[in-house]
Structures are given as structure tokens and as C-alpha cells.
Design a protein around this motif. Structure first.
Motif, PDB file in Angstrom:
ATOM      1  N   THR A 242       0.773  -1.213  -0.056  1.00  0.00           N
ATOM      2  CA  THR A 242       0.102  -0.235   0.151  1.00  0.00           C
ATOM      3  C   THR A 242       0.840   1.327  -0.089  1.00  0.00           C
ATOM      4  O   THR A 242       0.475   2.298  -0.510  1.00  0.00           O
ATOM      5  CB  THR A 242      -0.818  -0.168   1.208  1.00  0.00           C
ATOM      6  N   LEU A 243       2.066   1.171   0.301  1.00  0.00           N
ATOM      7  CA  LEU A 243       2.879   2.374   0.309  1.00  0.00           C
ATOM      8  C   LEU A 243       3.091   2.877  -1.297  1.00  0.00           C
ATOM      9  O   LEU A 243       3.340   3.980  -1.367  1.00  0.00           O
ATOM     10  CB  LEU A 243       4.230   2.198   1.242  1.00  0.00           C
ATOM     11  N   ALA A 244       3.351   1.690  -2.012  1.00  0.00           N
ATOM     12  CA  ALA A 244       3.621   1.989  -3.261  1.00  0.00           C
ATOM     13  C   ALA A 244       2.448   2.761  -3.957  1.00  0.00           C
ATOM     14  O   ALA A 244       2.330   3.329  -4.762  1.00  0.00           O
ATOM     15  CB  ALA A 244       3.886   0.581  -4.089  1.00  0.00           C
ATOM     16  N   HIS A 245       1.000   2.306  -3.192  1.00  0.00           N
ATOM     17  CA  HIS A 245      -0.006   2.737  -3.867  1.00  0.00           C
ATOM     18  C   HIS A 245      -0.222   3.964  -3.491  1.00  0.00           C
ATOM     19  O   HIS A 245      -0.641   4.917  -4.152  1.00  0.00           O
ATOM     20  CB  HIS A 245      -1.284   1.777  -3.205  1.00  0.00           C
ATOM     21  N   GLU A 246       0.298   4.597  -2.109  1.00  0.00           N
ATOM     22  CA  GLU A 246      -0.005   5.736  -1.841  1.00  0.00           C
ATOM     23  C   GLU A 246       0.897   6.831  -2.482  1.00  0.00           C
ATOM     24  O   GLU A 246       0.259   7.992  -3.188  1.00  0.00           O
ATOM     25  CB  GLU A 246       0.387   5.986  -0.531  1.00  0.00           C
ATOM     26  N   ARG A 247       2.076   6.369  -3.124  1.00  0.00           N
ATOM     27  CA  ARG A 247       2.928   7.370  -3.977  1.00  0.00           C
ATOM     28  C   ARG A 247       2.328   7.500  -5.131  1.00  0.00           C
ATOM     29  O   ARG A 247       2.343   8.604  -5.879  1.00  0.00           O
ATOM     30  CB  ARG A 247       4.221   6.842  -4.028  1.00  0.00           C
ATOM     31  N   ASN A 248       1.493   6.614  -5.692  1.00  0.00           N
ATOM     32  CA  ASN A 248       0.727   6.752  -6.890  1.00  0.00           C
ATOM     33  C   ASN A 248      -0.466   7.482  -7.019  1.00  0.00           C
ATOM     34  O   ASN A 248      -0.965   8.146  -8.010  1.00  0.00           O
ATOM     35  CB  ASN A 248       0.540   5.485  -7.768  1.00  0.00           C
ATOM     36  N   SER A 249      -1.021   7.567  -5.805  1.00  0.00           N
ATOM     37  CA  SER A 249      -2.285   8.155  -5.727  1.00  0.00           C
ATOM     38  C   SER A 249      -2.327   9.630  -5.448  1.00  0.00           C
ATOM     39  O   SER A 249      -3.399  10.345  -5.481  1.00  0.00           O
ATOM     40  CB  SER A 249      -3.209   7.657  -4.704  1.00  0.00           C
ATOM     41  N   LEU A 250      -1.197  10.199  -5.231  1.00  0.00           N
ATOM     42  CA  LEU A 250      -1.225  11.717  -5.116  1.00  0.00           C
ATOM     43  C   LEU A 250      -1.202  12.637  -6.285  1.00  0.00           C
ATOM     44  O   LEU A 250      -0.203  13.043  -6.759  1.00  0.00           O
ATOM     45  CB  LEU A 250       0.094  11.982  -4.143  1.00  0.00           C
ATOM     46  N   ASN A 251      -2.146  12.691  -7.051  1.00  0.00           N
ATOM     47  CA  ASN A 251      -2.415  13.318  -8.064  1.00  0.00           C
ATOM     48  C   ASN A 251      -3.223  14.533  -7.830  1.00  0.00           C
ATOM     49  O   ASN A 251      -3.835  14.510  -6.949  1.00  0.00           O
ATOM     50  CB  ASN A 251      -3.015  12.305  -9.336  1.00  0.00           C
ATOM     51  N   ALA A 252      -3.382  15.336  -8.646  1.00  0.00           N
ATOM     52  CA  ALA A 252      -4.393  16.458  -8.611  1.00  0.00           C
ATOM     53  C   ALA A 252      -4.821  17.038  -9.910  1.00  0.00           C
ATOM     54  O   ALA A 252      -4.303  16.973 -10.889  1.00  0.00           O
ATOM     55  CB  ALA A 252      -3.700  17.674  -7.712  1.00  0.00           C
ATOM     56  N   ASN A 253      -6.188  17.874  -9.804  1.00  0.00           N
ATOM     57  CA  ASN A 253      -6.435  18.404 -11.060  1.00  0.00           C
ATOM     58  C   ASN A 253      -5.793  19.644 -11.282  1.00  0.00           C
ATOM     59  O   ASN A 253      -6.498  20.801 -11.062  1.00  0.00           O
ATOM     60  CB  ASN A 253      -7.963  18.616 -10.616  1.00  0.00           C
ATOM     61  N   ALA A 254      -4.553  19.566 -11.835  1.00  0.00           N
ATOM     62  CA  ALA A 254      -3.615  20.867 -11.950  1.00  0.00           C
ATOM     63  C   ALA A 254      -4.256  21.789 -12.817  1.00  0.00           C
ATOM     64  O   ALA A 254      -4.048  22.905 -12.689  1.00  0.00           O
ATOM     65  CB  ALA A 254      -2.379  20.440 -12.015  1.00  0.00           C
ATOM     66  N   LYS A 320       5.302  12.139  -8.626  1.00  0.00           N
ATOM     67  CA  LYS A 320       4.659  12.543  -7.164  1.00  0.00           C
ATOM     68  C   LYS A 320       5.663  13.913  -6.640  1.00  0.00           C
ATOM     69  O   LYS A 320       5.151  14.951  -6.445  1.00  0.00           O
ATOM     70  CB  LYS A 320       5.056  11.660  -5.928  1.00  0.00           C
ATOM     71  N   LEU A 321       7.055  13.734  -6.985  1.00  0.00           N
ATOM     72  CA  LEU A 321       8.084  15.076  -6.601  1.00  0.00           C
ATOM     73  C   LEU A 321       7.430  16.473  -7.436  1.00  0.00           C
ATOM     74  O   LEU A 321       7.241  17.378  -6.939  1.00  0.00           O
ATOM     75  CB  LEU A 321       9.379  14.627  -7.138  1.00  0.00           C
ATOM     76  N   GLN A 322       7.143  15.913  -8.827  1.00  0.00           N
ATOM     77  CA  GLN A 322       6.694  17.214  -9.590  1.00  0.00           C
ATOM     78  C   GLN A 322       5.354  17.655  -9.285  1.00  0.00           C
ATOM     79  O   GLN A 322       5.096  19.024  -9.174  1.00  0.00           O
ATOM     80  CB  GLN A 322       6.745  16.945 -11.167  1.00  0.00           C
ATOM     81  N   ASN A 323       4.340  16.999  -9.085  1.00  0.00           N
ATOM     82  CA  ASN A 323       2.998  17.435  -8.879  1.00  0.00           C
ATOM     83  C   ASN A 323       2.930  18.037  -7.595  1.00  0.00           C
ATOM     84  O   ASN A 323       2.164  19.141  -7.511  1.00  0.00           O
ATOM     85  CB  ASN A 323       1.959  16.109  -8.806  1.00  0.00           C
TER      86      ASN A 323
END
Lengths: 397, 362
Positions: A242-254, A320-323
Motif C-alpha cells: 500500500t505504500l507503493a499505492h500511496e505514492r501513485n495516488s497523489l495526483n491533482a486536477n492541476a 509525485k515530486l513534480q506534482n
């Protein structure tokens, strides 16, 4: 290169759009808005139509469809466009459910997955500790054996929604003599067990925003050994799903945020002139727009890789870093475009957009740190993405 | 939904990159920089045989008739190898403009480009930046005035000259009344020239071709961004390779977090930059209404990340990166020169704002 989704998917999009339009007027738009029973009814209806828990097997309370990434993208797009929450963005559905599907016993899956998806059970995540942040595996909360139980003592921090959650999925040290990563177990713990004390942790944003953070103290807290997920001592491996999952899920409607920022700059005036009319502010906006476009199309490229079952490689590790940084930088420009009024907060006189941009700035900063700090991300990019060697272990004194 | 390079595009990229590694290694680039014009005609002919010079030329004129995305991949490979060629002017900008202009003369020039016999330069800087009293006029069928920073011009047979936003001329470089002087820039891999016109007679005049000129600039900007991005990739690759083998304090320097983070920050810009480039190039053919904005953004953004990467990659190398012998400066200078070749980032962002109604059109 083909940017069309195709007729079958467009038909699916129409279905989703109609469903959202039909229910938008009567259902809680954002799950935080509704009463609990309304939430449960709305989530259950979404599951029934396959717009939530779509790929979770039916026997565990899901809809039981085959995984299809484009369907997920379309559902997210349509719900987002209408400003309606799809499912429940909480750690139970996003982290516990995939973990149980990978590592849980049949009994655990049947008991917990359905109620979690329908919002009947709210979970919190007991991972971080005051002494175990980026170096999570050094966690010290211990669970000692006593008959059929473990007895937990220790402290967790950054425990989102612990004040409201019925259950906690917690990482504890069950094998004190084993190595750092080998001595950890993943346990399901009812929050009403005696010996648990929850203290709110006030963050810099002062409570404006979605999450409530807490510290949780455990004193002789008893939990049955049967509540361990996976094998004893394999909690690190279990949690890493799930940690791997967390890193992928941090996106945003930029892109939406950038347009909101553009509207703000057209409205706000500095010295009688709209911020947008100032070449200095406008240049900053255009710089941000290029980054937003870059990350948008990068997302499309990553989506294509996933659809083809290809590895995302180093290109996936930078997302994740960029977003997160991009979100912070957009909020920074918005605050500057409001000039001295940009600092107004907490619904005071003259405040703009109910303090959204200040809150967004602070929450973005939290996300630059949370779920793996920017610096940890850069280590991961360098080591896994570029093949640079790990830092040598310091020599023991 | 498929936002990825096709099998053919991947093959094109691979073929060209190995051709360039073999045919124009950095030792050859060092030789070419000593010449009056670094654009080598033998190399141009070899590229023609690979279908590269005519990549945007319609099949009817002997070209490959491919899309700008394909040309961008070529441009990226040329930037990656810091290869001196007139690709930007001859194979991207001129074919785009001539295809819009049409006519029999255009068709024969397009065939010449595809065959590798003709090399074009472009004198279009005055469309977006007028310096030192430059400006070209067409009076009674003859060209007068001065064009500065003409791209790929010194070794060219013909020159495409922008007289104004609606008018183009084609003129032979050996015409009477045309004098060309190479202007030495930091970048020895790309030639730029000043062209003085004193009554030179053009071979052709195309009037009312404003939209063709705009398309030519968009195509050029996207291709130039690709060249810059290719150079960035090469600089990151060299920094990472160096960080893996260079030892200091009894460790390879790539094991230090400070160095790791420099490398991570560079790749974190290059990868999304590549996605932006693909979309911009794709939009040129598939979504033309988006192309002007995308062309401005992709060139401005790539120029910005490139300046940082050019500096950071050199810093990862330490002192040796600053020497002529290490070769890294070829990429540094290619990036530096490209930054203002078709409009600098500030001007491009101003244009991007105008295109969206965020700023009044100048």
C-alpha cells in the motif's frame, strides 16, 4: 499516437455522466458533507452501478468487473467535472482494501472489505512514529505475546482521522530480536479497545482542509493474534503493497487549479491594475502553465504505459515530486497576486475564496513531505531510476 | 488511447541515433567546428539516403511525408549527438513554408531538399526581434536591407527570407547584391549569419502567406525544443555515467545524496519535458488549433529546464566538466545558443499569454 478513447468508452462516459447528473441534486456532493447514513446509501448505490469498488470481487462487496484503467479514468473525469466525490477518498478503501486483497485471510476479506467500501467502517493508518518518519522500518511501538493476544505499547503520529475511526491498521514490532525489517507485523485493531488515547495534532493549516491529524498513544492495548494480516514478522512486506499505492495516488486536477488561478489574477487588482495585466505576474502564470501541461501529458504517457502493461521506469518515479511542488508553486502565485490581502485567513473580513489558497499552500507543503518526502523521492529516483549506488552504511562506533 | 511513440517512430529514433554515433562521433564534431561552415554536405547526402532531409516533404516530391512528431524525433537525436546539420532550416522550416506557399518552384525545391542536393537557410529573426537596424524590404522586385542571425545560412544554396508577416522570398545565396557574413556564436555546431541585401533579385516571392509563416515558426519552435531536449538527455546521461565512476573521499560521487539529488532533479525535468514535446509535435498535425500555444510553451519550457540542466550536469563533472577536452561544453553551448534562436522564453510566454487573451496583442 491516438488520443481518442474510442466508441465503447465514450458510451461508458455517457452512462457515467447521466448517472452523476441524475444523482447530483439529492446526494452528498462531497462525502464530508453528508450524514453517515446518507453516505452509506450513496456509496452503496455507486457500488451497485459499478462506479465505485468496480474491480473488487462481488463476494467481498464490490462490483466485480475486470480491471480497466480507462474506465477508471473516465469515472474520475466525470465525477470530478461535476464536483461530486466518487467513492470515498480515505485510507481504508485506498490502502487497507488492496492490502487485504493481496495478503488478508479469507475471513478478514469477507469481514472488512465490504463495510470499508460502503463507509460503514472508517479506518486510520498507524504507521509513522515520532522516531520513525522517512525511516519507517525503525518503528518502536511493540506488541508482546500474551496467550492468544498481543499487548501493544507505544505511540503513533500523523494518524489521519484517528479521532473518528472505528478501526486502525497498525504496524508494530512483534519480534524484537529479529532484524529491523523482519520484526514488524501488520495488525487490525479496533479503536475502542481500552488503553488507546487519541490526541488531536494541530497542523500549520489550522484545521482548514480535509484531514484531521492525531497522535495516538497505546498503553497495554490487547488485540487477538488472529488480527494479524499476512504472517507474523512480515508486516513490512504487507505494508509495502500500500505504500507503493500511496505514492501513485497523489495526483491533482492541476489544469483546473491553473484556470482558477488565472480567473483570480483577472479579478484581483494591484495598484488598480489586474494582476493579469502585470507582465511579471503573467510571466509566472505562463511558466506554471507550461509545467501543468507537461505534467498533464506526462500523465497521459504514464497511463498509456499502464494500459500496455509496460513499466513506467524512471518517468513514473518523478510524478509525485513534480506534482506536489507544482501545487505549492500555484498557491504561491495566487497568494502573491492578492498582494497584502493574500495573507488573510480563517474567514476574516476581505478574505478571498474563503482562504483557499493559503490553506492549499500549506496542505501542498504537507504533501511534499507526506507519503515520502521530496528528498526521499529524489533518493528513489537516483537509486532505482538512474542506478546510482546507495549511501554506504555508516560504520558502527 | 495511445499516447506513445509508434514502432516505426522507435525504429527511426534507434536507426538515426546509431547512424549518428557511428558517422558523427564527438571527434568528428570537433573537426567540423574548425570549418568555415560546420554543415557538412556529405553528411547531408547521407541523411537524404536515410529519408531524413525529406522527412516533411510530401511523397509526391520524393519525400517521406511524415509528421512533425517524426521530425521532432530526428531533431532530438541531432541535439543528443550535437550534430551540425541544416536540419532545422532545410528539413523543418522551409518545407513547412513551401508546402503552404505551393507552386511549381516550391515543388522542385522540395524535391531538391528530399534528394539532399539543396540546402536552405532561413532569415526570419526579424519576425520576432529587430536589432541593429535590421529588416528586409522588397522594392521593385529586389531585396534591400539586413537580416541578422539567419539560421543555417552560410553553407546554404538558397535562403528563405521573411520580408514581413505575410511575405516570403527565396533567394540564391550567390546572387549579386547579397553578402553573407558568418556571425560566430558560442555554439560551433550551428551556423548563424548576417545577410546584407543590396538589390538581390529573389527567385520567387510569395505574398499573402501569413498562415504559412506562422506554421513555419510553430514547426521550427517545436523542432528546436526537441533539439534542446535531446541535448539535455545527453547531458544527464553523461552526468550520471560520470557520477557512477568518479571517486572522491573513497566513494563514487554518485553515492553522495547531494550528487544524487542533482541527477534526480535533472531527470525529473527531462521526462515530463519529453511528454510535453510529444504532445506539442502531435498537436501540430492532429490538433492544429492548439499548436501555436503548444509551440510557445514547449520551446520556452524546454529552454528553461535546459539552462539548469546544462549548468548542473557540468557541476556534477566538477572541474573536468569545464575543460574543452571533456566535450561537455558542446552540449552546454548548443543549449545556450538555441535559447534565443526562434524567440527567447520571455517573448514566447508573452505570446502564449496573448494567444489565450491574457494579454493584449502587441
Amino acid at each position: 499516437m491516438d488520443l481518442e478513447y474510442g466508441a465503447r468508452y465514450e458510451a461508458f462516459r455517457t452512462q457515467v455522466r447521466d448517472f452523476v447528473a441524475e444523482h447530483r441534486p439529492t446526494r452528498p456532493l462531497r462525502l464530508a458533507d453528508g450524514k453517515r447514513q446518507e453516505r452509506i446509501a450513496w456509496l452503496s448505490l455507486q457500488i451497485e452501478h459499478g462506479y465505485w469498488a468496480r474491480t473488487i470481487p462481488r463476494e467481498y462487496g464490490g462490483y466485480g468487473a475486470e480491471p480497466d484503467l480507462l474506465e477508471t479514468v473516465i469515472m474520475d473525469e466525470e465525477f470530478n467535472k461535476a464536483g461530486v466525490s466518487r467513492g470515498m477518498n480515505a485510507q481504508g478503501p485506498s490502502m487497507l482494501v488492496p492490502t487485504l486483497l493481496s495478503h488478508g485471510s479469507e475471513e478478514q476479506r469477507r469481514r472488512w472489505i465490504g463495510p470499508t467500501l460502503r463507509g460503514e467502517v472508517l479506518w486510520c493508518q498507524g504507521y509513522s512514529e515520532p522516531g520513525a518518519g522517512s525511516d519507517l522500518a525503525s518503528l518502536q511501538t511493540r506488541a508482546t505475546e500474551d496467550g492468544d493476544d498481543f499487548v501493544i505499547n507505544g505511540q503513533k503520529i500523523w494518524t489521519t482521522t484517528a479521532d473518528r475511526a472505528e478501526m486502525c491498521f497498525i504496524l508494530v514490532r512483534t519480534e524484537p530480536d529479529a532484524g529491523k525489517h523482519a520484526g514488524i507485523s501488520y495488525i487490525l485493531l479496533p479503536m475502542d479497545t481500552s488503553g488507546i488515547e487519541v490526541q488531536p495534532l494541530r497542523t500549520m493549516s489550522g484545521g482548514i482542509g480535509e484531514s484531521s491529524f492525531n497522535q495516538v498513544f497505546f498503553t497495554d492495548v490487547r488485540v487477538p493474534k488472529a488480527n494479524v494480516v499476512g504472517k507474523r514478522g512480515e508486516g513490512w512486506k504487507v505494508a509495502n503493497t500500500t505504500l507503493a499505492h500511496e505514492r501513485n495516488s497523489l495526483n491533482a486536477n492541476a489544469e483546473g487549479k491553473l484556470m482558477r488561478l488565472a480567473r483570480l489574477m483577472e479579478r484581483e487588482t494591484l495598484g488598480g491594475v489586474p494582476a493579469m495585466a502585470s507582465p511579471i505576474y503573467r510571466d509566472r502564470l505562463m511558466k506554471l502553465q507550461a509545467r501543468v501541461l507537461s505534467m498533464k501529458h506526462h500523465g497521459m504517457r504514464m497511463l498509456t504505459c499502464s494500459l500496455k502493461g509496460e513499466s513506467l521506469g524512471v518517468a513514473g518515479l518523478v510524478v509525485k515530486l513534480q506534482n506536489c511542488q507544482l501545487n505549492f508553486d500555484m498557491a504561491a502565485l495566487a497568494i502573491d497576486a492578492m498582494g497584502e490581502l493574500g495573507v488573510l485567513y480563517d474567514h476574516t473580513k476581505y478574505e478571498r475564496e474563503r482562504g483557499y489558497w493559503q490553506a492549499h499552500s500549506m496542505l501542498s507543503l504537507g504533501l511534499i513531505i507526506g507519503g515520502g518526502t521530496a528528498q526521499i523521492q529524489k533518493n528513489i529516483i537516483a537509486e532505482r531510476g538512474l542506478g546510482l549506488p546507495r549511501e554506504p552504511k555508516p560504520k558502527q562506533a | 488511447m495511445d499516447f506513445a511513440l509508434s514502432e516505426d517512430q522507435l525504429l527511426l529514433e534507434e536507426t538515426l541515433r546509431s547512424f549518428l554515433a557511428d558517422r558523427v562521433p564527438i571527434e568528428r564534431v570537433r573537426e567540423l567546428r574548425e570549418k568555415a561552415c560546420p554543415n557538412d554536405r556529405a553528411l547531408w547526402s547521407a541523411l537524404a539516403e536515410l529519408g531524413i532531409t525529406g522527412i516533411l516533404v510530401p511523397e509526391a516530391q520524393g519525400g517521406s511525408g511524415l509528421a512533425l512528431l517524426d521530425a521532432a524525433l530526428v531533431s532530438q537525436a541531432l541535439g543528443h549527438a550535437v550534430t551540425p546539420t541544416p536540419f532545422l532550416a532545410s528539413a523543418v522550416m522551409v518545407p513547412t513554408a513551401l508546402a503552404a506557399a505551393g507552386g511549381g518552384a516550391s515543388e522542385s525545391w522540395l524535391a531538391g531538399i528530399a534528394g539532399g542536393e539543396l540546402v536552405f537557410g532561413v532569415a526570419v529573426t526579424e519576425l520576432f526581434s529587430v536589432r541593429e537596424g535590421a529588416g528586409v524590404s522588397l522594392e521593385a522586385g529586389a531585396l534591400h536591407g539586413k537580416a541578422m542571425m539567419a539560421i543555417d545560412a552560410c553553407g546554404a544554396d538558397l535562403l528563405l527570407v521573411a520580408v514581413d508577416e505575410d511575405t516570403l522570398c527565396v533567394v540564391k545565396t550567390d546572387s549579386t547584391g547579397l553578402e553573407m557574413t558568418r556571425l560566430t556564436t558560442v555554439d560551433a555546431t550551428r551556423c548563424t549569419a548576417e545577410v546584407l541585401f543590396d538589390g538581390a533579385t529573389p527567385e520567387a516571392v510569395f505574398e499573402g502567406v501569413g498562415s504559412g509563416i506562422a506554421r513555419m515558426l510553430d514547426a521550427g519552435r517545436i523542432a528546436l525544443a526537441a533539439d534542446i531536449l535531446g541535448a539535455c538527455e545527453a547531458m544527464v546521461e553523461q552526468a550520471v555515467a560520470y557520477a557512477k565512476q568518479r571517486k572522491q573521499f573513497d566513494r563514487v560521487i554518485g553515492s553522495f545524496q547531494a550528487v544524487k539529488h542533482m541527477c534526480s532533479e535533472m531527470i525529473a525535468e527531462v521526462e515530463p519535458g519529453r511528454s510535453l514535446l510529444w504532445y506539442a509535435a502531435h498537436s501540430f498535425d492532429a490538433l492544429p488549433e492548439e499548436a501555436p500555444l503548444m509551440a510557445c510553451h514547449v520551446l520556452a519550457h524546454t529552454s528553461e529546464i535546459a539552462r539548469e540542466i546544462a549548468s548542473v550536469s557540468t557541476q556534477v563533472h566538477g572541474g573536468i566538466g569545464w575543460t574543452d577536452e571533456q566535450n561537455l561544453h558542446f552540449w552546454f553551448k548548443r543549449i545556450g545558443n538555441a535559447r534565443h534562436l526562434l524567440g527567447g522564453p520571455e517573448a514566447l510566454r508573452q505570446r502564449a499569454a496573448e494567444l489565450q487573451g491574457f494579454a493584449a496583442t502587441a
